[in-house]
Design an enzyme around this catalytic site. Structure first.
Site, PDB file in Angstrom:
ATOM      1  N   HIS A   1      -7.494  -2.053   5.519  1.00  0.00           N
ATOM      2  CA  HIS A   1      -6.639  -1.057   6.175  1.00  0.00           C
ATOM      3  C   HIS A   1      -7.319   0.309   6.012  1.00  0.00           C
ATOM      4  O   HIS A   1      -8.451   0.388   5.565  1.00  0.00           O
ATOM      5  CB  HIS A   1      -5.255  -1.108   5.507  1.00  0.00           C
ATOM      6  CG  HIS A   1      -4.191  -0.330   6.214  1.00  0.00           C
ATOM      7  ND1 HIS A   1      -4.061  -0.294   7.584  1.00  0.00           N
ATOM      8  CD2 HIS A   1      -3.171   0.431   5.724  1.00  0.00           C
ATOM      9  CE1 HIS A   1      -3.026   0.469   7.895  1.00  0.00           C
ATOM     10  NE2 HIS A   1      -2.471   0.928   6.795  1.00  0.00           N
TER      11      HIS A   1
ATOM     12  N   ASP B   1       5.564   4.773   5.172  1.00  0.00           N
ATOM     13  CA  ASP B   1       6.514   3.839   5.807  1.00  0.00           C
ATOM     14  C   ASP B   1       6.682   2.551   5.001  1.00  0.00           C
ATOM     15  O   ASP B   1       7.483   1.690   5.369  1.00  0.00           O
ATOM     16  CB  ASP B   1       6.108   3.538   7.262  1.00  0.00           C
ATOM     17  CG  ASP B   1       4.709   2.976   7.416  1.00  0.00           C
ATOM     18  OD1 ASP B   1       3.793   3.397   6.671  1.00  0.00           O
ATOM     19  OD2 ASP B   1       4.510   2.104   8.289  1.00  0.00           O
ATOM     20  N   HIS B   2       5.966   2.442   3.898  1.00  0.00           N
ATOM     21  CA  HIS B   2       6.109   1.268   3.031  1.00  0.00           C
ATOM     22  C   HIS B   2       6.714   1.602   1.667  1.00  0.00           C
ATOM     23  O   HIS B   2       7.080   0.691   0.927  1.00  0.00           O
ATOM     24  CB  HIS B   2       4.749   0.579   2.853  1.00  0.00           C
ATOM     25  CG  HIS B   2       4.226  -0.013   4.132  1.00  0.00           C
ATOM     26  ND1 HIS B   2       4.182  -1.355   4.401  1.00  0.00           N
ATOM     27  CD2 HIS B   2       3.767   0.602   5.273  1.00  0.00           C
ATOM     28  CE1 HIS B   2       3.713  -1.565   5.615  1.00  0.00           C
ATOM     29  NE2 HIS B   2       3.448  -0.388   6.167  1.00  0.00           N
TER      30      HIS B   2
ATOM     31  N   HIS C   1       6.045  -5.598  11.699  1.00  0.00           N
ATOM     32  CA  HIS C   1       5.336  -4.322  11.875  1.00  0.00           C
ATOM     33  C   HIS C   1       5.069  -4.103  13.369  1.00  0.00           C
ATOM     34  O   HIS C   1       3.928  -3.952  13.820  1.00  0.00           O
ATOM     35  CB  HIS C   1       4.036  -4.312  11.053  1.00  0.00           C
ATOM     36  CG  HIS C   1       3.602  -2.938  10.613  1.00  0.00           C
ATOM     37  ND1 HIS C   1       2.681  -2.186  11.304  1.00  0.00           N
ATOM     38  CD2 HIS C   1       3.960  -2.173   9.549  1.00  0.00           C
ATOM     39  CE1 HIS C   1       2.487  -1.036  10.675  1.00  0.00           C
ATOM     40  NE2 HIS C   1       3.253  -0.995   9.605  1.00  0.00           N
TER      41      HIS C   1
ATOM     42  N   HIS D   1       0.854  -1.191   0.000  1.00  0.00           N
ATOM     43  CA  HIS D   1       0.000   0.000   0.000  1.00  0.00           C
ATOM     44  C   HIS D   1       0.887   1.236   0.000  1.00  0.00           C
ATOM     45  O   HIS D   1       2.107   1.153   0.149  1.00  0.00           O
ATOM     46  CB  HIS D   1      -0.992  -0.007   1.167  1.00  0.00           C
ATOM     47  CG  HIS D   1      -0.392   0.089   2.540  1.00  0.00           C
ATOM     48  ND1 HIS D   1       0.520  -0.823   3.030  1.00  0.00           N
ATOM     49  CD2 HIS D   1      -0.591   0.992   3.550  1.00  0.00           C
ATOM     50  CE1 HIS D   1       0.846  -0.495   4.272  1.00  0.00           C
ATOM     51  NE2 HIS D   1       0.196   0.612   4.613  1.00  0.00           N
TER      52      HIS D   1
ATOM     53  N   ASP E   1      -0.505  -3.975   5.897  1.00  0.00           N
ATOM     54  CA  ASP E   1      -1.197  -3.583   7.129  1.00  0.00           C
ATOM     55  C   ASP E   1      -2.680  -3.941   7.011  1.00  0.00           C
ATOM     56  O   ASP E   1      -3.292  -3.680   5.977  1.00  0.00           O
ATOM     57  CB  ASP E   1      -1.081  -2.068   7.342  1.00  0.00           C
ATOM     58  CG  ASP E   1       0.360  -1.636   7.553  1.00  0.00           C
ATOM     59  OD1 ASP E   1       1.245  -2.497   7.530  1.00  0.00           O
ATOM     60  OD2 ASP E   1       0.585  -0.422   7.747  1.00  0.00           O
TER      61      ASP E   1
ATOM     62  N   HIS F   1       1.154   3.925   1.943  1.00  0.00           N
ATOM     63  CA  HIS F   1       1.583   4.694   3.122  1.00  0.00           C
ATOM     64  C   HIS F   1       3.110   4.841   3.104  1.00  0.00           C
ATOM     65  O   HIS F   1       3.838   3.924   2.711  1.00  0.00           O
ATOM     66  CB  HIS F   1       1.136   4.013   4.424  1.00  0.00           C
ATOM     67  CG  HIS F   1      -0.277   4.366   4.801  1.00  0.00           C
ATOM     68  ND1 HIS F   1      -1.085   3.548   5.558  1.00  0.00           N
ATOM     69  CD2 HIS F   1      -1.022   5.473   4.512  1.00  0.00           C
ATOM     70  CE1 HIS F   1      -2.271   4.140   5.735  1.00  0.00           C
ATOM     71  NE2 HIS F   1      -2.262   5.302   5.100  1.00  0.00           N
TER      72      HIS F   1
HETATM   73 ZN   LIG Z   1      -0.289   1.510   6.559  1.00  0.00          ZN
END
Ligand SMILES: [Zn+2]
Length: 309
Positions: free
Chosen positions: A145, A67-68, A274, A63, A216, A65
């Protein structure tokens, strides 16, 4: 085949855990490494491993976001600086928008890559089988998510049986073209009239491995479907036992929910990642202990840890 965890933290980096990324090392199988997510600093973590960036042939994003994905522009640029090495193309799989993120970052920073990137974007309506090669099939399904996020199921195709050359020699089969015929499953008759049944000399095919890597997610049936009979399930554990409500509100899971998914799916092994920076080392053993009451074969992974499959 093994998985090396490059970042096992949730949301933001801490000293012990970087943000999300893992490498599925398929060096013996296809001489490639597949990355799953690429949080900021992934390239720094790779420096501490034996992974050569050029071997990374595919990147799968769960996804969008930060942090990914914030590690992508840096990783892609550094991958270009591999002196005297052949520049090989790269495939990126991920939700719609990943192409625009990567190309914009490269364009705005004036970065030019000496290799090509092929993007494979998908949305809710184009999931399912997203890749098939002669050795692997990869499926993606939508999770639950706060933004569109997927999980991946990597299925290795069954491995062909191997020819027992010693046994063939012992049976008097001369080394040469007959070996090839028998290997292809053909029965043969030797000059002296001996019948050789191919099946007696080829071991049974071995089932390929199933690796499930989730992004996530709240607890959802899609996770269970993706993890059915998996040899290994990599599941987020942003929260611990008792935090189910707060996990739900933030679009995440607890260790207990991850364990329930593994149990319902009949997975063989559960790896939790995570992990929030709030958890100290004593909390980590508790995370594992609590999850093990639901699913025994569970382990909380660390950055740079390598797990053989
Ligand atoms: Zn996320």
């Amino acid at each position: 085949m093994d998985i090396q965890f490059l970042g096992t933290g949730a949301g933001q980096p801490s000293k012990a855990r970087n943000v999300s990324s893992l490498a599925l090392k398929l060096l013996d199988e296809i001489n490639e490494v597949w990355l799953f997510d690429c949080g900021e600093g992934t390239q720094n973590r790779i420096l501490e491993t034996t992974i050569r960036p050029r071997k990374v042939s595919k990147i799968f994003i769960t996804h969008l976001h930060g942090d990914h994905i914030f590690g992508l522009p840096g990783f892609l640029s550094s991958r270009a600086f591999q002196a005297n090495e052949e520049q090989t193309d790269l495939e990126i799989y991920g939700p719609q928008g990943i192409k625009s993120f990567v190309l914009t970052s490269l364009r705005v920073s004036g970065s030019r890559l000496p290799y090509r990137i092929h993007f494979h974007e998908f949305d809710q309506d184009s999931l399912g089988k997203i890749l098939e090669t002669d050795k692997f099939t990869v499926y993606a399904e939508e999770l639950d998510h706060t933004i569109f996020c997927v999980g991946y199921r990597v299925m290795q195709k069954d491995l062909e049986g191997t020819l027992d050359a010693e046994k063939l020699k012992a049976a008097g089969v001369p080394f040469g073209p007959l070996f090839g015929k028998i290997k292809n499953g053909q029965d043969v008759v030797l000059e002296d009239g001996t019948e050789i049944k191919a099946a007696d000399y080829i071991s049974a095919p071995r089932p390929g491995k199933i690796i499930t890597i989730l992004g996530d997610t709240r607890k959802t049936n899609a996770s269970v479907r993706l993890a059915v009979n998996a040899d290994v399930l990599v599941h987020e554990s942003t929260y611990g036992k008792g935090d189910e409500k707060i996990a739900r509100n933030h679009g995440h899971s607890t260790n207990m929910q991850a364990a329930q998914v593994a149990a319902e799916a009949g997975a063989k092994r559960l790896l939790l990642n995570h992990i929030s920076a709030r958890f100290l080392s004593k909390d980590i053993s508790q995370l594992k202990k609590d999850a093990a009451s639901v699913f025994e074969n569970v382990h909380v992974v660390k950055d740079l840890e390598e797990v053989e499959l």
